[in-house]
Design an enzyme around this catalytic site. Structure first.
Site, PDB file in Angstrom:
ATOM      1  N   PRO A 110       6.590 -19.822   6.015  1.00  0.00           N
ATOM      2  CG  PRO A 110       8.076 -20.351   4.231  1.00  0.00           C
ATOM      3  CD  PRO A 110       7.558 -19.328   5.096  1.00  0.00           C
ATOM      4  CB  CYS A 111       5.342 -24.683   9.152  1.00  0.00           C
ATOM      5  SG  CYS A 111       4.681 -25.933   7.951  1.00  0.00           S
TER       6      CYS A 111
END
Length: 422
Positions: free
Chosen positions: A137-138
């Protein structure tokens, strides 16, 4: 076996769990399928229509391979596709979003593991593998997010990757994230990640930072990977989109490769695979279909007013318009369905600009034309491709990574690799 559900299960050689995932039926999906098998006339029109679409088959069904890999934070499978093309077999998938699960299962013929919640999955329940893939996840690092890093639960997902590496010691890994990871917390976040992967230090993560119990327990297990990073733009790999991402590649040092092998393979990626494209390569001809994606007068006015306000305030934010002559577009985001502001397409005859079609969005990320996008609505399609990787970039890295590994450990297969201890 006269009901349509039984026919499609037989035709596609899938089980009811997979079909339930494809049709996005939720936690009680298999019970719904059982009821509809007994009462075909009770099946809702939407599900019945999607069932008919499935008759065309599963386009990217998994096969036995010469090496094994796992696909974490998998989205719709953009990292999986190139490794499967190269002869790999995916033996575990984790993805929590049920709409992404539907698209994934429709293309690969298998649903992600259980709920897809990687924090609730023990490392010992994950099959032995040669390669670990993770587009973790960014949002915790991105410019659009809060940029809280390791103090955001999404940011600590890296340590779920670390615990799996510590348990299985796969030969190599490929991780992907936004370019802002490089500068987050003045570079300290990325340095923590790299030093953990290289085994230079054992990370000292405060107790208040949330992570699974197993992840915290595994922090004391030192890894030993030759690890390098590279920033690559999708526009340099044959797709007309300025999508810049950081890629982290690691190979286990005890495989005996010469020092600098990872850096060398990334250099070859830059030298041998880059190619240009233009937006005209993926845009469809003007038609009634493309015009159905024209934005409304109200939305178009709102875009223009907002851009003018930002201009007067000295800000550069606002909509962007592209046409067939454009070399590339902005980066498509998960919020594209909201208003399309980052990529609007110019139309003739003074018509308001339009959003990309779902098919154009698929092409913008380099997915093949036979990649299924018909099991979810347009809003979810935009979100899924906005969250995805650009497939040609992954393909270039995967090709060089597998060529390097096969020199180090021919033939590469999980049974042999999993016996090697660091």
């Amino acid at each position: 076996m006269s009901d349509p559900i039984s026919r499609i299960l037989t035709q596609l050689s899938i089980d009811t769990k997979t079909l339930s995932t494809i049709l996005n039926l939720g936690p009680n999906g298999e019970d719904k399928l059982a009821f509809w098998r007994e009462n075909p006339s009770k099946m809702p029109k939407k599900e019945a229509a999607r069932l008919q679409l499935l008759r065309t088959g599963i386009p990217h069904r998994s096969q036995a391979g010469t090496f094994k890999f796992i696909d974490l934070f998998a989205g719709i499978g953009g990292m999986r596709l190139p490794f499967q093309e190269l002869g790999g077999q995916c033996v575990f998938t984790a993805e929590w979003d049920r709409h992404a699960q539907a698209t994934y299962a429709a293309n690969f013929g298998e649903p992600p593991y259980k709920t897809g919640d990687i924090t609730a999955t023990k490392a010992c329940d994950i099959a032995a593998h040669d390669i670990l893939l993770a587009g973790f996840p960014c949002q915790a690092f991105s410019q659009a997010g809060r940029r809280a890093g390791f103090h955001d639960t999404r940011g600590t997902m890296f340590f779920e990757i670390q615990r799996i590496l510590a348990h299985h010691h796969p030969a190599a890994f490929l991780l992907e994230n936004v370019k802002q990871l490089k500068g987050h917390d003045s570079g300290r976040t990325l340095e923590t990640i790299l030093s953990t992967l290289r085994g230079d230090t054992v990370p000292n993560i405060p107790d208040k930072v949330p992570m699974s119990v197993e992840a915290r327990q595994s922090l004391g297990t030192k890894l030993d990977y030759e690890t390098e990073t590279i920033l690559l733009k999708a526009r340099d790999f044959g797709v007309p989109q300025n999508r810049e991402r950081i890629y982290i590649v690691g190979i286990r040092r005890d495989l005996g490769l010469p020092f600098g092998s990872v850096r060398a393979l990334l250099k070859r990626v830059v030298e041998n695979y880059q190619q240009s494209s233009r937006l005209s390569d993926i845009l469809e001809a003007d038609s009634d279909y493309t015009r159905s994606f024209t934005i409304s007068d109200r939305l178009w006015l709102g875009h223009r007013l907002r851009k003018e306000r930002n201009r007067l305030a000295g800000k550069g934010f606002g909509y962007s318009i592209f046409n067939h002559e454009s070399a590339y577009t902005n980066t498509i985001s998960a919020r594209y369905a909201k208003d399309g502001s980052e990529i609007l397409i110019e139309q003739p005859d003074g018509i308001n600009p339009r959003k990309l079609t779902p098919e154009e969005t698929r092409a913008l990320q380099g997915f093949p034309r036979n990649f299924r996008i018909d099991m979810v609505g347009n809003g979810q399609i935009y979100k899924q491709f906005g969250n995805s990787v650009a497939v040609p970039v992954i393909r270039a890295i995967a090709t060089e990574l597998m060529a390097t590994l096969r020199v180090a450990h021919p033939p590469l297969h999980s049974k042999a690799v999993s016996k090697v201890k660091p």
